[in-house]
Design an enzyme around this catalytic site. Sequence first.
Site, short mmCIF file in Angstrom:
data_model
loop_
_atom_site.label_atom_id
_atom_site.label_comp_id
_atom_site.label_asym_id
_atom_site.label_seq_id
_atom_site.Cartn_x
_atom_site.Cartn_y
_atom_site.Cartn_z
N ASP A 129 0.70 -0.97 -0.28
CA ASP A 129 0.02 -0.36 -0.25
C ASP A 129 0.85 1.07 -0.08
OD1 ASP A 129 -2.38 -1.00 -0.38
OD2 ASP A 129 -3.15 -0.61 1.74
N ASP A 140 3.44 -8.51 9.47
CA ASP A 140 3.88 -7.34 9.68
C ASP A 140 5.35 -7.25 8.74
OD1 ASP A 140 1.42 -6.40 9.95
OD2 ASP A 140 2.01 -5.29 12.42
N ASP A 188 8.67 -6.13 9.16
CA ASP A 188 9.53 -6.06 10.41
C ASP A 188 9.53 -7.37 10.68
OD1 ASP A 188 7.13 -5.46 11.93
OD2 ASP A 188 8.06 -4.93 13.60
N ASP A 246 -7.71 -7.07 13.54
CA ASP A 246 -7.41 -8.23 14.11
C ASP A 246 -7.55 -8.78 16.01
OD1 ASP A 246 -6.12 -6.28 16.27
OD2 ASP A 246 -3.90 -7.73 15.46
#
Length: 567
Positions: A168, A227, A229, A321
Amino acid sequence: METGEAAGALLFVLAAAAAVAAAVAVNFIYLPTVASGGPSPSSSSGVERWVSAWALVRSRAVAPALQAAVWACMVMSVMLVVEATYNCAVSVGVKLLGWKPEHRFKWEPLAGDGDDEEKGDAAGAAYYPTVMVQIPMYNELEVYKLSIGAACELKWPKERLIVQVLDDSTDPYIKNLVQKECESWASKGVNVKYATRIGHKGFKAGALKKGMEWDYAKQCEYIALFDADYQPEPDFLLRTVPFLMHNSNVALVQARWVFVNDRASLLTRIQKTFLDYHFKVEQEAGSATFSFFSFNGTAGVWRREAINDAGGWKDRTTVEDMDLAVRATLKGWKFVYVGDVQVKSELPSTYEAYCRQQFRWACGSANLFRKMTWEVLVSKQVSPLKKFYMIYSFFLVRRVVAPTVAFVLYNIIIPVSVMIPEVFLPIWGVAYIPTALTVVTAIRNPENLHIMPLWILFESVMSMHRIKAAVAGLLELPEFNQWIVTQKVGHNVAEENCEVPLLQKARQGLRNRVNVPEIGFSVFLFTCASYNLVFHGETSYFINLYLQGLAFFLLGLNFIGTSCCCL
């Protein structure tokens, strides 16, 4: 009802009953006796009349109101300490008994243990289900290679693994780099799908929802999320997917986070203390008793059927989530937390980034409480005890009571009480309960014991942000649905390279260096502490208040302790 849920329900009911009993036992009708005598207006000077008038107003109006707030906080404190003790007891019990997820759920290693991919054994590979790894990204220049590389190196037959990068990014330069990284791995034989979309509606939830709409995604049985990282170990899927394969009622397998920069500063070390408690105590207890806990948004594997059954990803809150986890639970699905499976990640390295992250989490969870309470109550696939656990423990105590007590009692009532001698603060509420909370927080993390005093002071400051976020979420104030991506650094912080001095400034420039709310609150606390020092009366809180004020002041100047030599 299963053994774990029944035992957990019994313990929880006993804990809740203890909280109610303790609250009832408190003397709610206590109010200090107000002397009706005093100097008559005719015999008093002007100053004395003002002092007498203030004393009358203070004793008749201010003190009763503050005393009512004290008792309300005492009740909430009991609720909080009982909840924390219950979770800690379950967590310690699971640890001592060795009651691992493999004992509660069926788990068997996959044939070949992932080596079929390298041997080219087509028959062995066919035994493996198709898994899609989703990696949502948004201008992740510093870390995009880490997560893509780790996902592509997972041990799993290549023909059964899809790595979907949901980009994105708004920066064309970063988008180009991410796309080239995907093409590089695709040239090595990895099935990497680079996906973009028009606009950014729904933020992360919108990206994940769009990713599920691709035809190849619909052919996958399981969805792993990381995610940008996060760096899973190569055997991550081999250790988590079997829980889903052999237990048809399991929707989610959640792994534990570990951190590459937890010793970079006092800020990151304190964050680790907070998150270690969350995983080792809250997640472990929820999994062992009710097979329910909040999905952490990453480092987990979902059953695609369960996602669809729960209604898919929704962008109505900033905790998509947790939203999905609650809805899936109401459909009867169970969750498994596997603390032995660890995934490396990065903690926010600046105070500003951490505050934004905590605001998003606290605001979103409080807003979800507002949206989901009725749905939980009317659900027909969840037992009454589990409903009670979800509403009382998971939502009310953790998302509302905890930030309220932390801020109102310790940062408002106690400081103000030094100027209102008529207010009574029970010692068990302002000393014994905080001590108990500190003990249950540290009991599963003894290596963090030496920084617990700093953690207490830091949490005092963070309570200001969390209560603001909780109110914004409950009332749906304009900022309740703001989403700001946490900034990443993207490198491993080695302990031996931490040579910067303790309490070094994290940012430069006067305008960026000052956080006005923290500075303002430090002035308030310093004022109350000084008043208590001079007019201490029967209570002496000035040492604590000075320390709290100092914590607010230092964080107001973005001092985060960037030396790890003593951590």
